[in-house]
Design an enzyme around this catalytic site. Structure first.
Site, PDB file in Angstrom:
ATOM      1  N   ASP A 125       0.849  -1.189   0.000  1.00  0.00           N
ATOM      2  CA  ASP A 125       0.000   0.000   0.000  1.00  0.00           C
ATOM      3  C   ASP A 125       0.886   1.241   0.000  1.00  0.00           C
ATOM      4  O   ASP A 125       2.031   1.195   0.444  1.00  0.00           O
ATOM      5  CB  ASP A 125      -0.860   0.050   1.277  1.00  0.00           C
ATOM      6  CG  ASP A 125      -2.057  -0.899   1.222  1.00  0.00           C
ATOM      7  OD1 ASP A 125      -2.417  -1.365   0.123  1.00  0.00           O
ATOM      8  OD2 ASP A 125      -2.628  -1.162   2.297  1.00  0.00           O
ATOM      9  N   ARG A 181      -0.931  -0.788  -8.325  1.00  0.00           N
ATOM     10  CA  ARG A 181      -2.337  -0.415  -8.078  1.00  0.00           C
ATOM     11  C   ARG A 181      -2.360   1.095  -8.236  1.00  0.00           C
ATOM     12  O   ARG A 181      -1.511   1.788  -7.690  1.00  0.00           O
ATOM     13  CB  ARG A 181      -2.780  -0.780  -6.658  1.00  0.00           C
ATOM     14  CG  ARG A 181      -4.165  -0.214  -6.307  1.00  0.00           C
ATOM     15  CD  ARG A 181      -4.458  -0.236  -4.803  1.00  0.00           C
ATOM     16  NE  ARG A 181      -4.521  -1.585  -4.296  1.00  0.00           N
ATOM     17  CZ  ARG A 181      -4.202  -1.890  -3.020  1.00  0.00           C
ATOM     18  NH1 ARG A 181      -3.795  -0.952  -2.177  1.00  0.00           N
ATOM     19  NH2 ARG A 181      -4.287  -3.127  -2.619  1.00  0.00           N
TER      20      ARG A 181
HETATM   21  C1  LIG Z   1      -8.736  -1.217  -3.475  1.00  0.00           C
HETATM   22  C2  LIG Z   1      -8.304   0.139  -2.996  1.00  0.00           C
HETATM   23  C3  LIG Z   1      -7.061   0.284  -2.412  1.00  0.00           C
HETATM   24  C4  LIG Z   1      -6.626   1.538  -1.989  1.00  0.00           C
HETATM   25  N1  LIG Z   1      -5.348   1.679  -1.520  1.00  0.00           N
HETATM   26  C5  LIG Z   1      -4.894   2.901  -1.207  1.00  0.00           C
HETATM   27  C6  LIG Z   1      -3.534   3.108  -0.859  1.00  0.00           C
HETATM   28  O1  LIG Z   1      -2.707   2.177  -0.807  1.00  0.00           O
HETATM   29  N2  LIG Z   1      -3.143   4.366  -0.567  1.00  0.00           N
HETATM   30  C7  LIG Z   1      -3.998   5.435  -0.627  1.00  0.00           C
HETATM   31  O2  LIG Z   1      -3.567   6.567  -0.387  1.00  0.00           O
HETATM   32  N3  LIG Z   1      -5.285   5.253  -0.962  1.00  0.00           N
HETATM   33  C8  LIG Z   1      -5.752   4.042  -1.253  1.00  0.00           C
HETATM   34  N4  LIG Z   1      -7.066   3.882  -1.626  1.00  0.00           N
HETATM   35  C9  LIG Z   1      -8.019   5.009  -1.456  1.00  0.00           C
HETATM   36  C10 LIG Z   1      -8.067   5.899  -2.680  1.00  0.00           C
HETATM   37  O3  LIG Z   1      -6.849   6.591  -2.782  1.00  0.00           O
HETATM   38  C11 LIG Z   1      -9.215   6.917  -2.635  1.00  0.00           C
HETATM   39  O4  LIG Z   1      -9.066   7.739  -1.522  1.00  0.00           O
HETATM   40  C12 LIG Z   1     -10.591   6.303  -2.570  1.00  0.00           C
HETATM   41  O5  LIG Z   1     -10.695   5.145  -3.338  1.00  0.00           O
HETATM   42  C13 LIG Z   1     -11.633   7.316  -3.093  1.00  0.00           C
HETATM   43  O6  LIG Z   1     -11.394   7.627  -4.433  1.00  0.00           O
HETATM   44  P1  LIG Z   1     -12.306   7.077  -5.645  1.00  0.00           P
HETATM   45  O7  LIG Z   1     -11.417   6.887  -6.808  1.00  0.00           O
HETATM   46  O8  LIG Z   1     -13.057   5.894  -5.206  1.00  0.00           O
HETATM   47  O9  LIG Z   1     -13.227   8.261  -6.064  1.00  0.00           O
HETATM   48  P2  LIG Z   1     -14.235   9.242  -5.286  1.00  0.00           P
HETATM   49  O10 LIG Z   1     -14.740  10.161  -6.336  1.00  0.00           O
HETATM   50  O11 LIG Z   1     -13.535   9.831  -4.106  1.00  0.00           O
HETATM   51  O12 LIG Z   1     -15.356   8.282  -4.797  1.00  0.00           O
HETATM   52  C14 LIG Z   1     -16.441   7.852  -5.602  1.00  0.00           C
HETATM   53  C15 LIG Z   1     -17.614   7.477  -4.670  1.00  0.00           C
HETATM   54  O13 LIG Z   1     -17.287   6.322  -3.931  1.00  0.00           O
HETATM   55  C16 LIG Z   1     -17.661   6.462  -2.576  1.00  0.00           C
HETATM   56  N5  LIG Z   1     -16.481   6.241  -1.753  1.00  0.00           N
HETATM   57  C17 LIG Z   1     -15.209   6.341  -2.187  1.00  0.00           C
HETATM   58  N6  LIG Z   1     -14.356   6.015  -1.214  1.00  0.00           N
HETATM   59  C18 LIG Z   1     -15.100   5.729  -0.125  1.00  0.00           C
HETATM   60  C19 LIG Z   1     -14.788   5.327   1.178  1.00  0.00           C
HETATM   61  N7  LIG Z   1     -13.540   5.144   1.558  1.00  0.00           N
HETATM   62  N8  LIG Z   1     -15.793   5.112   2.058  1.00  0.00           N
HETATM   63  C20 LIG Z   1     -17.062   5.273   1.680  1.00  0.00           C
HETATM   64  N9  LIG Z   1     -17.421   5.642   0.427  1.00  0.00           N
HETATM   65  C21 LIG Z   1     -16.463   5.879  -0.456  1.00  0.00           C
HETATM   66  C22 LIG Z   1     -18.206   7.839  -2.365  1.00  0.00           C
HETATM   67  O14 LIG Z   1     -19.613   7.714  -2.236  1.00  0.00           O
HETATM   68  C23 LIG Z   1     -17.884   8.584  -3.624  1.00  0.00           C
HETATM   69  O15 LIG Z   1     -18.933   9.380  -4.045  1.00  0.00           O
HETATM   70  C24 LIG Z   1      -7.496   2.655  -2.093  1.00  0.00           C
HETATM   71  C25 LIG Z   1      -8.744   2.500  -2.687  1.00  0.00           C
HETATM   72  C26 LIG Z   1      -9.145   1.277  -3.154  1.00  0.00           C
HETATM   73  C27 LIG Z   1     -10.458   1.165  -3.839  1.00  0.00           C
END
Ligand SMILES: Cc1cc2nc3c(=O)[nH]c(=O)nc-3n(C[C@H](O)[C@H](O)[C@H](O)COP(=O)(O)OP(=O)(O)OC[C@H]3O[C@@H](n4cnc5c(N)ncnc54)[C@H](O)[C@@H]3O)c2cc1C
Length: 312
Positions: A125, A181
């Site tokens: 991560d 990722r």
């Molecule tokens: C499999 C996976 C691994 C990840 N690993 C890391 C990592 O190693 N380091 C890091 O910095 N970040 C990590 N993230 C988090 C990522 O960086 C984003 O902060 C997060 O995914 C929100 O961005 P989005 O692209 O989903 O878009 P957004 O536009 O932010 O989200 C789209 C919609 O999804 C929903 N949503 C999104 N995230 C969440 C949540 N956490 N809880 C509830 N609802 C939510 C909301 O309703 C939002 O409207 C990871 C995310 C995923 C999916």
């Protein structure tokens, strides 16, 4: 953030723990390994892959790092024994990065080689920007020896397109491909180093993803943003990426409907499955990101209602 959302986020720590726990059931696969295995089994039965995260990040003693690594090794054994299709996601700070980098590298070598014995895979991560360079260097060091390790890059960082190219070039010289990722990034970073505008982060995500796919790196496309999912599908089609060259990834509990849409499109999908004693801190983070859900909790403090468990 809207003032009302800010208020909700400020009130959250006042919410009773049992109420937060009921909410957390959607985002966290319980506190025990057995509960986590149940969740992974259910996801596998529904055609999804998983990646397991033991909750807990910054640690203060080397024993904690060794203990966390031991737990991950035990998970690798349990996944193999149960025949489950899941790998592990590991934070380097949890493996001692900020205490002793040599120890962290030793632990990671041990973990990646244990995973290799089980024919499994370790995803590193990505944490806040203070860890970015060290994390990439450790990834490259491990990747020189093992092919079952990958790293995360964050599209909100201005440096990430350069990092993508650098990692791909370094590995190209060794004749191997990178395994990324790509996510947006979850930490609060200053504007000097990170894009702040959501539309710009999306543009940068698309740009970097295209670079990764063109380089034939393996990509875990981690997003719940439907516009980005659409862009990813366009790029997969444009660059004739094969099914074995990418997968979509989503967090447990977030938008199961979109998960099914992606699966129905014939793509592979991996769900990030966090579990462990430290569910409370993780759940508060999830809630802070989504104050609309947090508002549910605040409401339920006064009139308990049903906060449903994730359907699948
Ligand atoms: C499999 C996976 C691994 C990840 N690993 C890391 C990592 O190693 N380091 C890091 O910095 N970040 C990590 N993230 C988090 C990522 O960086 C984003 O902060 C997060 O995914 C929100 O961005 P989005 O692209 O989903 O878009 P957004 O536009 O932010 O989200 C789209 C919609 O999804 C929903 N949503 C999104 N995230 C969440 C949540 N956490 N809880 C509830 N609802 C939510 C909301 O309703 C939002 O409207 C990871 C995310 C995923 C999916």
């Amino acid at each position: 953030m809207h003032w009302f959302n800010q208020l909700v986020v400020m009130l959250l720590p006042l919410a009773p723990k049992p109420l937060v726990k009921r909410f957390a059931a959607r985002y966290v696969a319980g506190e025990t390994q057995a509960q986590m295995l149940d969740t992974v089994r259910r996801l596998n039965q529904q055609g999804m892959l998983a990646t397991v995260d033991v909750l807990g990040e910054f640690i203060h003693h080397r024993e904690e790092a060794l203990q966390a690594a031991q737990e991950y090794k035990s998970i690798l054994g349990a996944l193999a024994k149960e025949g489950l299709d899941a790998n592990i996601s590991v934070k380097l700070s949890q493996m001692g990065l900020l205490l002793d980098q040599t120890l962290c590298i030793e632990i990671m070598e041990d973990l990646v080689s244990t995973a290799a014995k089980y024919r499994n895979f370790v995803r590193i991560d990505m944490e806040d920007s203070a860890c970015t360079s060290d994390t990439l260097n450790i990834y490259l060091k491990l990747r020189r020896k093992y092919d079952n390790v990958g790293v995360v890059l964050q599209a909100y960082l201005r440096r990430t397109l350069g990092d993508t190219r650098q990692v791909c070039n370094d590995l190209e010289r060794l004749g191997v491909k990178a395994n990324f990722r790509l996510c947006k990034g979850i930490y609060v970073e200053p504007r000097q180093i990170a894009f702040k505008d959501h539309a710009l982060i999306n543009k940068n995500y698309t740009l970097i993803l295209e670079d990764m796919l063109k380089n034939r790196a393996y990509v875990g496309i981690a997003t719940h943003n439907e516009e980005l999912v659409w862009e990813a599908m366009r790029l997969i089609d444009l660059h004739h990426s094969k099914k074995e060259e990418y997968e979509f990834q989503m967090l447990l509990g977030v938008d199961p409907e979109l998960r099914n849409i992606i699966l129905d499109g014939g793509h592979r999908l991996r769900v990030y499955v966090p579990f462990g004693q430290q569910w409370y801190a993780y759940s508060l983070r999830r809630l802070k990101e989504n104050p609309a859900l947090a508002w549910h909790i605040i409401k339920n403090m006064f009139s308990p209602g049903d906060i449903s468990r994730e359907a699948g």
